[in-house]
Design a protein around this motif. Structure first.
Motif, PDB file in Angstrom:
ATOM      1  N   ASP A 199       0.852  -1.336  -0.018  1.00  0.00           N
ATOM      2  CA  ASP A 199       0.048  -0.069   0.034  1.00  0.00           C
ATOM      3  C   ASP A 199       0.754   1.239   0.244  1.00  0.00           C
ATOM      4  OD1 ASP A 199      -2.554  -1.535   0.488  1.00  0.00           O
ATOM      5  OD2 ASP A 199      -1.544  -2.033   2.456  1.00  0.00           O
ATOM      6  N   LEU A 200       2.270   1.179   0.586  1.00  0.00           N
ATOM      7  CA  LEU A 200       2.825   2.399   0.605  1.00  0.00           C
ATOM      8  C   LEU A 200       4.423   1.854   0.246  1.00  0.00           C
ATOM      9  CD1 LEU A 200       3.516   5.229   1.437  1.00  0.00           C
ATOM     10  CD2 LEU A 200       3.874   4.404   4.003  1.00  0.00           C
ATOM     11  N   ILE A 201       5.086   2.627  -0.609  1.00  0.00           N
ATOM     12  CA  ILE A 201       6.463   2.335  -1.041  1.00  0.00           C
ATOM     13  C   ILE A 201       7.362   3.850  -0.627  1.00  0.00           C
ATOM     14  CG2 ILE A 201       8.067   1.993  -2.831  1.00  0.00           C
ATOM     15  CD1 ILE A 201       5.835   0.438  -4.059  1.00  0.00           C
ATOM     16  N   LEU A 202       8.166   3.412  -0.008  1.00  0.00           N
ATOM     17  CA  LEU A 202       9.246   4.632   0.445  1.00  0.00           C
ATOM     18  C   LEU A 202      10.476   4.876  -0.464  1.00  0.00           C
ATOM     19  CD1 LEU A 202       8.888   4.339   4.482  1.00  0.00           C
ATOM     20  CD2 LEU A 202       7.441   5.348   2.818  1.00  0.00           C
ATOM     21  N   LEU A 203      10.866   5.796  -1.142  1.00  0.00           N
ATOM     22  CA  LEU A 203      11.981   5.788  -1.880  1.00  0.00           C
ATOM     23  C   LEU A 203      12.826   6.739  -1.352  1.00  0.00           C
ATOM     24  CD1 LEU A 203      10.686   4.849  -5.278  1.00  0.00           C
ATOM     25  CD2 LEU A 203      12.649   3.865  -4.328  1.00  0.00           C
ATOM     26  N   ILE A 262       6.348   7.797  -1.420  1.00  0.00           N
ATOM     27  CA  ILE A 262       6.960   8.998  -0.584  1.00  0.00           C
ATOM     28  C   ILE A 262       8.184   8.855  -1.496  1.00  0.00           C
ATOM     29  CG2 ILE A 262       7.945  10.174   1.281  1.00  0.00           C
ATOM     30  CD1 ILE A 262       5.834   9.021   3.064  1.00  0.00           C
ATOM     31  N   LEU A 263       8.570  10.153  -2.329  1.00  0.00           N
ATOM     32  CA  LEU A 263      10.027  10.186  -3.071  1.00  0.00           C
ATOM     33  C   LEU A 263      10.700  11.153  -2.320  1.00  0.00           C
ATOM     34  CD1 LEU A 263       8.246  10.259  -6.426  1.00  0.00           C
ATOM     35  CD2 LEU A 263       9.034   8.212  -5.475  1.00  0.00           C
ATOM     36  N   SER A 264      12.113  10.674  -1.944  1.00  0.00           N
ATOM     37  CA  SER A 264      12.829  11.732  -1.513  1.00  0.00           C
ATOM     38  C   SER A 264      14.107  11.451  -2.135  1.00  0.00           C
ATOM     39  CB  SER A 264      12.949  11.530   0.021  1.00  0.00           C
ATOM     40  OG  SER A 264      13.507  12.794   0.801  1.00  0.00           O
TER      41      SER A 264
END
Length: 310
Positions: free
Chosen positions: A237-241, A266-268
């Motif tokens: 459900d949620l991907i952090l990059l 969330i892209l950072s």
């Protein structure tokens, strides 16, 4: 009296890295840390870095000085001799014993409603705090000091991961994965990193936070590698990059394949002059911008899968 050590910098073929490190741990030498060789790049978007995946890794060994420098170095060369050209000495230097003075560089930091702190922190304020994530520095990236990490943590406090299946790509020390676990994410949270040291560091930090090993499923490798993707859950459900702007775009096929229909990303690691390029690429893939944070030149965006632009 302050002891003096010899610090050896060794170059070790990555094919034998794990075996060599295992043997060193059983030897009279003290293993410092292992790190890849990093190349600094200048791109049209500013400075970047890349791991040299072709060359050897760097291994640091330490030994207290008891004999002449020549005798110490002769013994080391005899020790690594059986490894042939796969292990070589790049540098040897005398260094003062630091005891625990290096720990003073790592102190607690407040991020929103949470504290991020090394496990040895003894401040009274932290002992009474409700929300503390204990993260020790190590060979894996991620201590909580960088603006990109802090901005992701702030977004995760505004848009809770509670109940969500989470995939953390570029997990490093596990700070984001562990934060999600402690904030009610579905278990296990999946953590992926190319650095072999991440496995150990995530487990250490998980234990620091009284979490079980099975709360975080760790995969070492490139998330875009078919073998790694095959081991990932079919849907999250949620991907952090947090790996860099261009890298965030390169990872789009992985995001598209594994993210649920109404999932978020969330892209950072995005520099401000590359922000529009990254956001536009995700918008073309059917994502819409929900929230955004900035720390100095760094940009972090929270996006949700929506309608594909015509």
């Amino acid at each position: 009296m302050e002891r003096t050590w010899i610090k050896y910098t060794l170059l070790v073929d990555r094919d034998i890295e794990e075996t060599f490190v295992g043997e060193v741990l059983e030897s009279p030498y003290t293993l410092g840390w292992v790190e890849p060789q990093i190349e600094i790049l200048t791109t049209e978007n500013g400075y970047d870095y890349a791991e040299n995946t072709e060359g050897p890794v760097i291994v640091y060994l330490f030994e207290p000085i008891q004999d002449s420098r020549e005798e110490h170095e002769a013994r080391l060369r005899a020790y690594i001799g059986p490894w042939g050209e796969a292990v070589s000495v790049d540098q040897a230097e005398a260094v003062a014993e630091e005891h625990d003075s290096w720990r003073e560089e790592f102190r607690e930091v407040r991020v929103g409603d949470w504290w991020i702190a090394p496990s040895w922190t003894m401040s009274e304020e932290l002992q009474q705090a409700d929300n503390v994530l204990w993260i020790d520095p190590g060979a894996a990236f991620g201590t909580g000091y960088h603006g990109t990490t802090q901005d992701i943590l702030k977004l995760l406090q505004e848009w809770t991961p509670r109940g969500k299946r989470v995939l953390d790509i570029g997990a490093g020390s596990g700070i984001l994965s562990l934060f999600c676990v402690k904030n009610g994410a579905a278990k296990p949270v999946w953590a992926v990193d190319i650095n072999p040291q991440s496995d150990y560091q995530i487990r250490v930090n998980g234990a620091n936070n009284q979490l079980a090993d099975e709360d975080v499923r760790i995969l070492i490798g490139d998330a875009s590698d078919p073998a790694v993707q095959a081991a990932l859950p079919a849907e999250v459900d949620l991907i952090l990059l947090n790996i860099g702007g261009d890298e965030d775009v390169e990872m789009l096929p992985v995001v598209d394949k594994h993210l649920a229909r109404e999932g978020q990303v969330i892209l950072s690691g995005i520099v401000e002059w590359n922000r529009d390029h990254v956001v536009a690429a995700y918008e073309r893939a059917g994502f819409s911008l929900v929230a955004e944070k900035r720390s100095d030149e760094w940009v972090t965006v929270y996006m949700e899968r929506g309608e594909v632009l015509a």
